[in-house]
Design an enzyme around this catalytic site. Structure first.
Site, mmCIF file in Angstrom:
data_model
loop_
_atom_site.group_PDB
_atom_site.id
_atom_site.type_symbol
_atom_site.label_atom_id
_atom_site.label_comp_id
_atom_site.label_asym_id
_atom_site.label_seq_id
_atom_site.Cartn_x
_atom_site.Cartn_y
_atom_site.Cartn_z
ATOM 1 N N HIS A 43 0.881 -1.169 0.000
ATOM 2 C CA HIS A 43 0.000 0.000 0.000
ATOM 3 C C HIS A 43 0.927 1.230 0.000
ATOM 4 O O HIS A 43 2.042 1.158 0.525
ATOM 5 C CB HIS A 43 -0.825 -0.060 1.298
ATOM 6 C CG HIS A 43 -1.898 0.969 1.424
ATOM 7 N ND1 HIS A 43 -1.630 2.269 1.776
ATOM 8 C CD2 HIS A 43 -3.237 0.878 1.279
ATOM 9 C CE1 HIS A 43 -2.776 2.932 1.836
ATOM 10 N NE2 HIS A 43 -3.758 2.119 1.534
ATOM 11 N N ASP A 86 3.690 -4.332 8.132
ATOM 12 C CA ASP A 86 2.467 -3.536 8.045
ATOM 13 C C ASP A 86 1.295 -4.495 8.280
ATOM 14 O O ASP A 86 0.938 -5.274 7.392
ATOM 15 C CB ASP A 86 2.393 -2.879 6.665
ATOM 16 C CG ASP A 86 1.049 -2.217 6.404
ATOM 17 O OD1 ASP A 86 0.190 -2.205 7.322
ATOM 18 O OD2 ASP A 86 0.848 -1.710 5.285
ATOM 19 N N GLN A 95 -3.955 -4.837 7.415
ATOM 20 C CA GLN A 95 -4.983 -5.767 6.926
ATOM 21 C C GLN A 95 -5.057 -7.033 7.762
ATOM 22 O O GLN A 95 -6.078 -7.706 7.789
ATOM 23 C CB GLN A 95 -4.706 -6.151 5.458
ATOM 24 C CG GLN A 95 -4.857 -5.006 4.477
ATOM 25 C CD GLN A 95 -6.257 -4.436 4.442
ATOM 26 O OE1 GLN A 95 -7.245 -5.124 4.717
ATOM 27 N NE2 GLN A 95 -6.372 -3.164 4.131
ATOM 28 N N LYS A 140 -9.746 -0.588 11.150
ATOM 29 C CA LYS A 140 -9.880 -1.770 10.303
ATOM 30 C C LYS A 140 -10.184 -3.023 11.133
ATOM 31 O O LYS A 140 -10.196 -4.135 10.631
ATOM 32 C CB LYS A 140 -8.604 -1.987 9.496
ATOM 33 C CG LYS A 140 -8.406 -0.919 8.409
ATOM 34 C CD LYS A 140 -7.356 -1.348 7.417
ATOM 35 C CE LYS A 140 -6.770 -0.187 6.657
ATOM 36 N NZ LYS A 140 -7.643 0.321 5.593
ATOM 37 N N CYS A 179 -4.829 2.509 -3.487
ATOM 38 C CA CYS A 179 -3.565 3.057 -2.974
ATOM 39 C C CYS A 179 -2.414 2.078 -3.159
ATOM 40 O O CYS A 179 -1.555 1.942 -2.284
ATOM 41 C CB CYS A 179 -3.688 3.452 -1.503
ATOM 42 S SG CYS A 179 -4.758 4.853 -1.255
#
Lengths: 125, 406
Positions: B121, B198, B201, B224, B364
């Site tokens: 992303h 990261d 998600q 999220k 993105c």
């Protein structure tokens, strides 16, 4: 109201004036980076600075493509001075559907490209 | 599957969109909030609102202890060694920027190399690009293979003595791909490089164990995973945090200040300058507890059932192309697709007309789109409150799309 009225679907599936002009008087290309819609407009003007021939090419969503197709029909024979003054609301009227803020860029891309061509320098000069 | 009484905890799911029941399939963007999170926000402002830290009065003490409680819960949630390793930011993007600016500024030199992947992303790419530009360092990207997984052989070759940090996503927001994070970290550590994961998600979709992974940095966002917007988490190993300078300067993070100099507080507060997002952090605690109660393993199983079903339904249609790894154990609940001759924006418009919320665009992740040779995809992404019925509704919308633009 229909989500996509028949007229928009028709212009999307059977675009008018699609193609390029080999030696256009004016030309411009614009991209809507948000969704990747791309439109190129070629104009051939007569000596009175009226649109003798107009072609569009590019790819994108139904709204941007139908809008380009409908606009080219509308601009045929129009003088440059008049094209410069076309307001965005005329495009919305032409499309005949409610355009959400997120889709307004798609709807207006062809008009902005035409204006860029009209205001730009002569092709190949 | 997740029991119905849990699904009933999400008031927004009772909404109708264009006359249809809402099928919310845009969870990779943001998730919906359960009643307990919404109630906590309201209660906080109605009963406990006060600024935190150093307040002597009752309300301030209540606020401080609730705020710090979330730090403890977040530390347990990802199995951090200590709550000192948890820093609150605005979102994952800010958490990654914090590391790029603090650790990055002090550790990256000319000709050093930063490894990212083609899956990233923009939030896990641009901060590193900018750092590399400032330091004249190099960005290297691990390629995505034709089967939408990461090319681990290429990764091994990219790693070198010059590698300072590897920054990769634990789950792609476009393809759903789950890279072999543990292996990526071990290989990087063998070259003395640090690793930032990261987890935006992944964190709400399966168990995270930063100690088992031996991750140096792990970042994720509250919104999220059922929590409010405006709260991100940066996990960083205590040993590293102690050595890096503050990110922002001002209130809350300083001590012994005179007109010309200031000392800084301990970790983690030294990285939280200014009044933080107190209410949302406190409500985030409810989201974390809600998820833990259901069990992250159960959520993972539920996700997998949905993605299996969606893949099966959508792959039956001609002209529909799916972008998803073959092995569903290598993917999260994300299904990107395109339809020949129909722009993803038009797909999303027709889906919305059927009450199905999906996302369309480049998500993105423009370098990934370029790699795939496309401008955009339409994307469905699932969460614990989604059901097989939602997927059936989506398939109905798909059929309508195909018919409309035929």
């Amino acid at each position: 109201m229909d989500l996509y009225p028949e007229i928009i679907l028709d212009h999307f599936k059977n675009p008018r004036n699609k193609g390029i002009i080999k030696n256009p008087t004016k030309t411009a290309e614009k991209e809507n980076t948000l969704c990747g819609d791309k439109i190129r407009i070629d104009l051939l003007l007569d000596k009175n600075k009226k649109v003798r021939k107009i072609r569009f090419s590019g790819e994108g969503c139904a709204i941007s493509q139908a809008s380009a197709s409908m606009l080219t029909e509308k601009l045929h024979g129009k003088p440059l001075s008049q094209i410069k003054k076309i307001p965005p609301k005329e495009i919305y009227k032409m499309l005949g559907i409610e355009i959400s803020p997120a889709r307004s860029k798609c709807a207006l891309l062809s008009l902005e490209t035409v204006k860029k061509a009209v205001n730009g320098r002569r092709h190949n000069q | 599957m997740i029991p119905e009484e849990i699904i009933n905890q999400f008031p927004i799911l009772k909404r109708k969109i264009n006359g249809q029941p809402l099928a919310y399939l845009d969870n990779a963007s943001t998730t919906q909030k359960p009643k307990s999170v919404i109630r906590t926000l309201k209660n906080y402002y109605e009963t406990s609102n006060a600024n935190i830290h150093r307040g002597i009065h009752t309300l301030s003490e209540e606020s401080t202890s609730a705020y710090e409680k979330t730090r403890e819960t977040a530390a347990k949630f990802i199995n951090a060694n200590s709550e000192k390793e948890i820093i609150f930011t605005r979102n994952t993007t800010e958490a990654i920027n914090l590391i790029a600016y603090t650790w990055g500024e002090t550790n990256i030199k000319e000709n050093d190399e930063i490894i990212v992947s083609e899956l990233e992303h923009h939030s896990n790419l641009i901060p590193w690009q900018q750092l590399a530009k400032r330091k004249k360092a190099q960005i290297k990207a691990v390629p995505v293979k034709k089967d939408y997984t990461l090319d681990m052989e290429a990764y091994k070759k990219l790693l070198s003595e010059k590698t300072r940090i590897v920054a990769v996503s634990a789950m792609s927001n476009v393809l759903g791909t789950i890279p072999p994070i543990k292996e990526i970290i071990t290989l990087a550590h063998n070259k003395n490089a640090l690793v930032l994961i990261d987890g935006a998600q992944s964190a709400g979709h399966g168990p995270t164990n930063v100690q088992y992974l031996d991750a140096d940095f792990f970042t994720f966002s509250s919104h999220k995973m059922l929590g409010p917007t405006g709260i991100g988490v940066l996990f960083a190993k205590e040993s590293i945090l102690k050595k890096i300078p503050p990110f922002l300067f001002g209130g809350e993070m300083a001590e012994n200040v005179d007109q010309y100099n200031a000392g800084f507080t301990d970790i983690p507060w030294k990285f939280e300058a200014g009044t933080p997002n107190i209410a949302d952090t406190i409500a985030f605690n409810e989201a974390l507890e809600f998820l833990s109660k259901i069990g992250l393993e159960n959520i993972e199983k539920h996700d997998r059932k949905l993605i299996y079903h969606a893949k099966e339904k959508f792959s039956k249609h001609e002209n529909v192309k799916l972008y998803i790894p073959e092995n569903l154990h290598e993917t999260g609940p994300v299904l990107s697709f395109t339809i020949e001759g129909i722009h993803p924006h038009d797909i999303a418009t027709v889906f919305d007309d059927e009450g199905v919320a999906i996302r369309s665009g480049h998500h993105c992740a423009q370098p990934l789109m370029k790699k795939l040779g496309i401008q955009a995809t339409a994307r469905m992404s699932f969460y614990l409150y989604n059901t097989i019925k939602d997927i059936e509704q989506a398939e109905k919308a798909l059929q309508k799309t195909l018919k409309l633009f035929k």
